[in-house]
Design a protein around this motif. Structure first.
Motif, PDB file in Angstrom:
ATOM      1  N   THR A 182       0.849  -1.189   0.000  1.00 37.06           N
ATOM      2  CA  THR A 182       0.000   0.000   0.000  1.00 37.06           C
ATOM      3  C   THR A 182       0.888   1.243   0.000  1.00 37.06           C
ATOM      4  O   THR A 182       2.121   1.141   0.040  1.00 37.06           O
ATOM      5  CB  THR A 182      -0.913   0.049   1.232  1.00 37.06           C
ATOM      6  OG1 THR A 182      -0.125   0.396   2.392  1.00 37.06           O
ATOM      7  CG2 THR A 182      -1.592  -1.287   1.475  1.00 37.06           C
ATOM      8  N   GLY A 223      -3.547   2.100   3.887  1.00 42.29           N
ATOM      9  CA  GLY A 223      -2.836   2.877   2.872  1.00 42.29           C
ATOM     10  C   GLY A 223      -3.324   4.293   2.744  1.00 42.29           C
ATOM     11  O   GLY A 223      -2.601   5.166   2.249  1.00 42.29           O
ATOM     12  N   CYS A 225      -4.742  -3.973  -3.358  1.00 45.86           N
ATOM     13  CA  CYS A 225      -4.752  -5.168  -2.511  1.00 45.86           C
ATOM     14  C   CYS A 225      -5.882  -6.109  -2.892  1.00 45.86           C
ATOM     15  O   CYS A 225      -5.745  -7.337  -2.798  1.00 45.86           O
ATOM     16  CB  CYS A 225      -4.880  -4.763  -1.041  1.00 45.86           C
ATOM     17  SG  CYS A 225      -3.353  -4.086  -0.333  1.00 45.86           S
ATOM     18  N   SER A 275      -4.503   2.007  -2.886  1.00 45.15           N
ATOM     19  CA  SER A 275      -4.089   0.909  -2.016  1.00 45.15           C
ATOM     20  C   SER A 275      -5.202  -0.131  -1.878  1.00 45.15           C
ATOM     21  O   SER A 275      -4.959  -1.345  -1.937  1.00 45.15           O
ATOM     22  CB  SER A 275      -3.712   1.440  -0.630  1.00 45.15           C
ATOM     23  OG  SER A 275      -2.609   2.318  -0.698  1.00 45.15           O
ATOM     24  N   ALA A 282      -7.237  -2.199   3.494  1.00 46.94           N
ATOM     25  CA  ALA A 282      -6.189  -1.582   2.691  1.00 46.94           C
ATOM     26  C   ALA A 282      -6.430  -0.089   2.538  1.00 46.94           C
ATOM     27  O   ALA A 282      -5.482   0.707   2.502  1.00 46.94           O
ATOM     28  CB  ALA A 282      -6.109  -2.252   1.320  1.00 46.94           C
ATOM     29  N   TYR A 283      -7.698   0.311   2.449  1.00 46.35           N
ATOM     30  CA  TYR A 283      -8.005   1.742   2.375  1.00 46.35           C
ATOM     31  C   TYR A 283      -7.604   2.419   3.681  1.00 46.35           C
ATOM     32  O   TYR A 283      -7.008   3.500   3.688  1.00 46.35           O
ATOM     33  CB  TYR A 283      -9.500   1.948   2.100  1.00 46.35           C
ATOM     34  CG  TYR A 283      -9.829   3.320   1.560  1.00 46.35           C
ATOM     35  CD1 TYR A 283      -9.733   4.460   2.370  1.00 46.35           C
ATOM     36  CD2 TYR A 283     -10.209   3.498   0.237  1.00 46.35           C
ATOM     37  CE1 TYR A 283     -10.026   5.718   1.871  1.00 46.35           C
ATOM     38  CE2 TYR A 283     -10.494   4.754  -0.279  1.00 46.35           C
ATOM     39  CZ  TYR A 283     -10.406   5.860   0.547  1.00 46.35           C
ATOM     40  OH  TYR A 283     -10.685   7.110   0.042  1.00 46.35           O
TER      41      TYR A 283
END
Length: 486
Positions: free
Chosen positions: A159, A183, A192, A188, A179-180
Motif C-alpha cells: 500500500t 494505505g 490489494c 491501495s 487496505a483503504y
C-alpha cells in the motif's frame, strides 16, 4: 490529488495471461471515487462506438485526467520490464477486468442513496466484486460475482504506507476496507483487492474499474433509466423500494437501490442472493443501451460518455478515450444473450453458517473456464464442441465407471442430479430453460442449461443443485413468464 506521470512506466497488459504466480500490474491509474457493475465499463466503452470526434476525445480525456493516482508496486511486480507496451484491445486478446463497487457515504449523492450517519462516516467497503472477462473475439462476456461475505486467505500486499501481511480466514470485503484504512487511499484498496483475487483465482487481472452509489445512479439517469421485469411485488423498508410485478421503468436511484436491496420481499437477507440481482440489472442495462441505438444518437452518446467516465475509476490500461473507443468498436455487435453471469459457487461457512460462506469445490471449475478463456456455458459453439467430444469419450463402455461419470449422475448422498437429462433435452426457445420430471417426486423441474442450476418457477432464481445456494437469475425465463417479452 495530483498525479505524477512517468514516460517510462509499464502500461498494464490487459490480455489476462496466466502467470505461475498470480500477480497484478505494477502501476494502474484510477480516476475519481466508487460502486460497481459491469455495465459501467460496457456503457463507457459502448458510448464511444460510432464516434471519432477529436474534440470529444480531448474533452473526455480531460475528465479522466482530472483526478488520478498510482497504485503501489507489489512485490511480484518489482522486477518487471519497465519498457512501454502498446495496449491494443483489438488485437484478438481477452480483456480481464475487476469491477469493484464501493459502499461509501462520502458526498451528498452517495449519502442520498446509502444514507448517512456517524456509524457510516469514513466508510469504504467494496460490497460488490465482479470478475469480468471479455472474449478475445468479443463474441461473449463472462461475469463472476464474489460474495462480500466469503471467508478467504489472502497474500500480503503493498500500500502507499507499507506492506500488509498475509491474512487468513478473513471476510472478502474487509480486504478493500483494511487496505483503504492502512494505505489511506483508493489505490491501495484496489491494489490489494486485485492482488487477492489473482491469488485466489489463478487469473492475471490487469485492469480495475470502481464506481460508487452516485456514479451508478447518475450513469443510469444519463441513459434515461432502465426497463426491468420484476417477477413479483417487491417492497423494502431499508431502501424505500415499492415495485409491482411486471415491467417497470427505474430511474438511477431506484435501480441502484434495487442492486443494493438485501432485506426486501423475496430476499433471504444474504449478499449471495443480492449478487444475482446485480447481474440481472447489468443485463437489463446493456439491453437498454443497445435498444436505444446510441451509436447514431450523437448528443445522447456524448452525454452518456461524460456521465460514465465522470462516474468511474478506471485503471490506466483502459482510462483513455482512444482505448475505450477501440474496445467499443469491437463490442458494438455483442448479443446481450451472450453475457454469461453467475455467482462463484459457495457453501455455508462451517464456523459461521448463518452469516458467512466459503467457496465450494466447484468454484475452481468456474475459474478454470476463465483461465482457459472459455464462456461460462456449455451452450456456446466452442464449449459445446468440447462437451460433445467429452461426452463421446465418456460413453465408451467400461467395466469401472470413472469418478467423473459417477459425479454426473449422483450427489454424495445418492440423489440423481439429472445431468444426463439436461444434456439430452433442448432448451425451450421462449424461456431458455430445460424442463424435466424429478423421478422421485414426479414434480416438474426447470434447469438452466448454462449453469446446470435449478430455477424457481415463482421467482426465476437459479440455485446450485448440490448446495442450494443462489448462483444467478434466469433473465430470459423471467422476461417471458412475468412480462411476456420474448
Amino acid at each position: 490529488m495530483t498525479s505524477h506521470r512517468r514516460t517510462n512506466r509499464t502500461i498494464p497488459n490487459i490480455a489476462g495471461s496466466i502467470a505461475s504466480h498470480p500477480r497484478h500490474s505494477s502501476q494502474y491509474r484510477i480516476s475519481h471515487v466508487v460502486r460497481t457493475v459491469l455495465v459501467s465499463i460496457l456503457l463507457a466503452a459502448l458510448t464511444f462506438a460510432g464516434t471519432a470526434a477529436a474534440a470529444v476525445w480531448v474533452d473526455i480525456n480531460s475528465t479522466i485526467e482530472q483526478r488520478s493516482f498510482t497504485l503501489p508496486v507489489q512485490a511480484d511486480d518489482a522486477d518487471k520490464d519497465n519498457e512501454p507496451q502498446l495496449v491494443d484491445v483489438n488485437a484478438g486478446k481477452p480483456v480481464n477486468v475487476l469491477l469493484l463497487g464501493q459502499d461509501t457515504r462520502e458526498g451528498d449523492g452517495n449519502a442520498a442513496v446509502g444514507g448517512s450517519g456517524e456509524e457510516t462516516a469514513g466508510l469504504h467497503n467494496a460490497d460488490t466484486t465482479i470478475v469480468a472477462q471479455i472474449a478475445a473475439d468479443r463474441s461473449y462476456i463472462n461475469l463472476v460475482s464474489i460474495p462480500r461475505d466469503s471467508m478467504v486467505d489472502v497474500p500480503s500486499c503493498s500500500t502507499a504506507n507499507g506492506t500488509i501481511p498475509a491474512q487468513y480466514y478473513v471476510q472478502f470485503n474487509s480486504i478493500f476496507a483494511n487496505a483503504y484504512s492502512y494505505g489511506g487511499d483508493l489505490a491501495s484498496a484496489a491494489g490489494c483487492t486485485v492482488n487477492a483475487v489473482n491469488a485466489l483465482t489463478g487469473l492475471d487481472i490487469q485492469e480495475v474499474v470502481v464506481v460508487d452509489f452516485q456514479g451508478l445512479s447518475s450513469m443510469i439517469d444519463a441513459l434515461g433509466g432502465v426497463d426491468i421485469c420484476i417477477p413479483f411485488d417487491t417492497q423494502d423498508t431499508y431502501t424505500g423500494l415499492d415495485l409491482k410485478r411486471g415491467m417497470q421503468h427505474l430511474d438511477g436511484t431506484q435501480a441502484t437501490q434495487y442492486a443494493r436491496m438485501r432485506h426486501g420481499t423475496g430476499t433471504d437477507g444474504s449478499d449471495v442472493m443480492r449478487t444475482t440481482r446485480q447481474q440481472y440489472l447489468i443485463k437489463a442495462l446493456l439491453n437498454e443501451a443497445l435498444s436505444k441505438n446510441l451509436f447514431t444518437n450523437s448528443p445522447q452518446l456524448y452525454q452518456l460518455a461524460r456521465a460514465a467516465l465522470e462516474s468511474l475509476n478506471i485503471s490506466d490500461g483502459l482510462a483513455d478515450a482512444a482505448t475505450l473507443a477501440g474496445l467499443a468498436m469491437s463490442l458494438k455487435n455483442l448479443d446481450s444473450s451472450r453475457l454469461y453471469a453467475q455467482t462463484v459457487p459457495v457453501v455455508a461457512d462451517p464456523y459461521n453458517p448463518t452469516a458467512r460462506v466459503v467457496w465450494s469445490d466447484a468454484a475452481d471449475a468456474v475459474w478454470e473456464k476463465l483461465r482457459l478463456n472459455q464462456p461460462l456455458t456449455a451452450q456456446s459453439d466452442d464449449a459445446q464442441s468440447s462437451d460433445d467430444a467429452t461426452a463421446d469419450s465418456s460413453e465408451t463402455p467400461s467395466d469401472t465407471p470413472s469418478d467423473t461419470d459417477a459425479s454426473q449422475q449422483t450427489t454424495q448422498d445418492g440423489t440423481d442430479t439429472g445431468t444426463e437429462q439436461t444434456q439430452q433435452a433442448a432448451p425451450d426457445p421462449n424461456t431458455g430453460l430445460v424442463t424435466s420430471v424429478d423421478p422421485y417426486t414426479l414434480q416438474e423441474v426447470l434447469t438452466d442449461p448454462a449453469t446446470g442450476g435449478i430455477v424457481d418457477p415463482e421467482t426465476g432464481s437459479i440455485s446450485d443443485p448440490l448446495t442450494g445456494q443462489y448462483i444467478g437469475m434466469a433473465d430470459q425465463y423471467i422476461m417471458y413468464t412475468f412480462c411476456r417479452v420474448s
